[in-house]
Design an enzyme around this catalytic site. Sequence first.
Site, PDB file in Angstrom:
ATOM      1  CE  LYS A 112      31.542  24.748  71.968  1.00 55.02           C
ATOM      2  NZ  LYS A 112      30.598  24.925  73.111  1.00 55.02           N
TER       3      LYS A 112
ATOM      4  CE  LYS B 255      33.484  22.595  74.220  1.00 56.02           C
ATOM      5  NZ  LYS B 255      32.602  23.215  75.236  1.00 56.02           N
TER       6      LYS B 255
ATOM      7  CG  ASP C 279      28.925  22.352  75.596  1.00 54.19           C
ATOM      8  OD1 ASP C 279      27.720  22.378  75.273  1.00 54.19           O
ATOM      9  OD2 ASP C 279      29.817  22.914  74.944  1.00 54.19           O
TER      10      ASP C 279
END
Length: 320
Positions: free
Chosen positions: A256, A220, A152
């Site tokens: 996400k 995300k 991430d």
Amino acid sequence: MPTTLTAFADVTTSDGALRRFLHGLPGVDAVGLEARAASLGTRSIKTTAKAYAIDLAISMIDLTTLEGADTPGKVRALSHKAVNPDPTDRTTPMTAAVCVYPDMVATAKAALNGADVKVASVATAFPAGRAALPVKLADTADAVAAGADEIDMVIDRGAFLAGRYLDTYELIRSVKEACVRADGTAARLKVIFETGELSTYDNIRRASWIGMMAGADFIKTSTGKVGVNATPANTLLMLEAVRDFKAQTGIQIGVKPAGGIRTTKDAIKFLVLVKETAGEDWLSNHWFRFGASSLLNDLLMQRQKLSTGRYSGPDYVTVD
């Protein structure tokens, strides 16, 4: 997922070309976007569908601890909870992943002991991203070498907001390459935009397209470390982006939302957004995740209430 997209080769040759493409995207109708997100959030979910939605949401959680006070014991406990969220009910799904800092990847990997739960690691000087490129790439490579299944990363919001779109694109491409292991396999890459710092919906749409063109496996919303994190509106906008990107390229990208999603009611609202915007192809943990720490506990309590008719309260679950 290819790391380059030939359909956009001309677009990414220069800052000017990329800027023309991004600023040529349709403008976002903020009022319409927020109204649609609010409308979808009012959908009523009945008991059978609610039970399905709760299990689906549990299976989509990246169970997360990203604190300076994290210890190996805390990470081991969180990993065990990811595998067995409710020790009183073995039918409870496992979570999708455990998300930790790079120095805790090996600890999480060992604690999971081969279970079908991914280890995700933040990288690239999370959460601010204020580091030189070699440091960001070393951070990524260290996490991958330790066994991370997913990375991430954070974009440089300062570069993006200054209009240095090509720098943002090249950063993502470089990190994508750093996700490749010696055996040729690669960790999946989630690109965090920190939507709360991007100021406008148009910027969120532009960042989404940069991430997708650069080879992100997921886009995300947030780090969970700022005042405004995932919202129904910014997640809806990103779902529209991945839907449109797949229609244009045939390539599917995950989404996400992270930060601020704490209740079962919240999670179900986001699942409705997924189904009604991107479609059922995204209703799996391969393509949709929740970045959360406290959400799992509420889902477990609501799951038990549906099963037994009784609400156990917070003592029923562990406090992580």
